[in-house]
Design a protein around this motif. Structure first.
Motif, mmCIF file in Angstrom:
data_model
loop_
_atom_site.group_PDB
_atom_site.id
_atom_site.type_symbol
_atom_site.label_atom_id
_atom_site.label_comp_id
_atom_site.label_asym_id
_atom_site.label_seq_id
_atom_site.Cartn_x
_atom_site.Cartn_y
_atom_site.Cartn_z
ATOM 1 N N GLY A 278 -0.113 13.004 4.177
ATOM 2 C CA GLY A 278 1.058 12.248 4.620
ATOM 3 C C GLY A 278 0.792 11.293 5.761
ATOM 4 N N TYR A 279 -0.491 11.081 6.123
ATOM 5 C CA TYR A 279 -0.788 10.195 7.250
ATOM 6 C C TYR A 279 -0.630 8.734 6.849
ATOM 7 N N ARG A 280 -0.078 7.923 7.777
ATOM 8 C CA ARG A 280 0.030 6.478 7.594
ATOM 9 C C ARG A 280 -0.449 5.780 8.858
ATOM 10 N N GLY A 281 -1.220 4.716 8.658
ATOM 11 C CA GLY A 281 -1.705 3.935 9.785
ATOM 12 C C GLY A 281 -3.220 3.861 9.812
ATOM 13 N N ILE A 282 -3.736 3.396 10.953
ATOM 14 C CA ILE A 282 -5.171 3.232 11.144
ATOM 15 C C ILE A 282 -5.853 4.585 11.250
ATOM 16 N N PHE A 283 -7.036 4.671 10.709
ATOM 17 C CA PHE A 283 -7.945 5.772 11.022
ATOM 18 C C PHE A 283 -9.349 5.191 11.154
ATOM 19 N N GLY A 284 -10.137 5.754 12.056
ATOM 20 C CA GLY A 284 -11.505 5.298 12.271
ATOM 21 C C GLY A 284 -12.474 6.410 11.947
ATOM 22 N N VAL A 285 -13.590 6.065 11.352
ATOM 23 C CA VAL A 285 -14.594 7.047 10.979
ATOM 24 C C VAL A 285 -15.914 6.676 11.658
ATOM 25 N N ASP A 286 -16.462 7.612 12.432
ATOM 26 C CA ASP A 286 -17.769 7.441 13.051
ATOM 27 C C ASP A 286 -18.824 8.058 12.142
#
Length: 452
Positions: A278-286
């Motif tokens: 249910g997540y919405r928006g930016i996500f960053g992956v290292d």
């Protein structure tokens, strides 16, 4: 459905917006597009920014006259006791929240007490598996992405950890951003500088090229933005291992196309799993690239320190910035459109103070500079990459005179189209070294150390 910058600005213009951030430049795409009315920050905005972008600014650095290594996060806590007094001039105003990261309940209470009606996004609290590194790694493996070998331990025993992972190995506190709480342990004495109180995530150290990708989760699917090489071991910049010191979008093109595709597939897989939660928006992956293999280190469900620079590239290309889409998605708007397909050269490097605590007596102007005969010559106003010429450096994130610098505090952020570091992000190029040295020479410090 919001598909263009014009659509987004119409949505932002329907209400006033309050920006909440440890460092003002992190919200630069929102400032450039006139989305914000009020800015609350830990560190102070550069001179002239309030007038240029038509905003009212409040910062902890204005009160404390101190800049530390925490990058503004601790300053936001110092500002809390004064919130009612400082924010009373906005009494009765209704403002929607555009927050760089976590919106603290303490601030909600402080603003309510001052009579400011702030509406945060109607998103719920993130599950622990998305914020606690000791829970995140098992979840990442459960969705089929490769991570370093690791263990969760309540006691740091060098002999056991050395036997399992070799040396060096990495120890991390469960929570931390920007590299805070991450330690590279080379011998038993290396455990001495780690704060007490576990548990910790202990991991295999994988030498390679650290990279990062932005993803965006929307109601219509997952998009992946261009990646960048991360500067997380740039000792010449004055930072310890693991501390975020900037990024280079152009350097990613030095990696084989197949490796870039492997990384993007991992980011896409993570995004699909986030959407299922249910997540919405930016996500960053290292991630780290080692020998043609891509390994996922961690996930950040928020804006990142490189999101603003991606936004500069997007604005320059006429693409609706991911940062704006993130804010709108979190507030319940539906957005659509392709992300930037490929990033040209774009670099940021944080230069840190590496001496004992001292008071600043001289500070350069923020803006555009040229490197001439190993010195920096001011050319004009500049706020980020959009004003930066191909042969120029833009200096931002500068403290004011009379500010006390703690060891490790940011002196300046260097912005450039051209590389300032080697392709792996671990050392300055000749140009980068000359720029860093010339920048440091523009600051004056009192001889007497500041005493707490």
């Amino acid at each position: 459905m919001i598909r263009s910058l014009g659509d987004a600005l119409d949505a932002f213009g329907s209400v006033g917006w309050l920006g909440f951030t440890p460092r003002p430049f992190l919200l630069l795409p929102l400032l450039r597009t006139g989305c914000l009315s009020v800015l609350i920050s830990g560190q102070r905005a550069d001179s002239g920014w309030a007038d240029r972008f038509g905003i009212e600014c409040v910062s902890a650095e204005d009160l404390t006259r101190t800049r530390d290594e925490a990058g503004g996060r601790s300053g936001l806590r110092h500002l809390l006791p004064h919130a009612g007094e400082l924010l009373s001039r906005w009494r009765g105003r209704r403002l929607a929240l555009a927050s760089y990261g976590q919106w603290w309940p303490e601030w909600r209470a402080a603003l309510a007490g001052s009579g400011v009606d702030v509406h945060p996004p109607p998103t719920g609290t993130l599950p622990e598996l998305l914020v606690d590194k000791t829970r995140m790694r098992p979840w990442l493996r459960s969705i089929g992405v490769q991570t370093p070998a690791d263990t969760v331990t309540a006691r740091l025993d060098h002999r056991l950890l050395h036997r399992r992972f070799g040396c060096p190995y990495v120890v991390q506190q469960p929570r931390g951003t920007g590299g805070h709480g991450t330690f590279l342990v080379r011998d038993e004495q290396g455990l001495d500088g780690i704060p007490s109180g576990g548990p910790w995530l202990a991991s295999q150290f994988i030498p390679g090229v650290p990279i990062n990708y932005h993803g965006l989760a929307t109601g219509s699917g997952i998009s992946v933005a261009p990646g960048s090489v991360q500067l997380t071991d740039l000792a010449e910049g004055g930072a310890p291992f693991g501390t975020y010191s900037g990024c280079d979008f152009g350097a990613l093109h030095e990696l084989p196309a197949a490796t870039q595709q492997q990384a993007r597939r991992a980011v896409q897989r993570i995004g699909d799993a986030l959407a299922a939660l249910g997540y919405r928006g930016i996500f960053g992956v290292d991630l780290v690239v080692a020998g043609g293999t891509v390994v996922v280190l961690e996930l950040n469900c928020r804006m990142q320190s490189s999101t603003w620079l991606l936004g500069e590239l997007e604005l320059g290309a006429g693409v609706l910035p991911t940062k704006l889409r993130h804010i709108l998605e979190q507030h319940g708007y539906d957005t659509a459109g392709e992300l930037l397909p490929k990033a040209p050269g774009a670099v940021q490097v944080t230069l840190r103070y590496d001496g004992p605590a001292a008071r600043l007596t001289e500070v350069p102007r923020s803006g555009r500079y040229a490197l001439i005969d190993s010195g920096l010559v001011w050319r004009g106003e500049g706020y980020g990459l959009l004003e930066c010429g191909t042969d120029e450096i833009v200096l931002v994130h500068l403290p004011r005179p009379a500010t006390v610098l703690a060891p490790g505090a940011a002196l300046a952020r260097l912005i450039s189209h051209q590389p300032l570091t080697t392709p792996d992000g671990r050392a300055f190029t000749t140009r980068g070294r000359q720029t860093a040295s010339a920048t440091r020479s523009l600051f004056g410090l009192s001889e007497q150390q500041h005493r707490q």
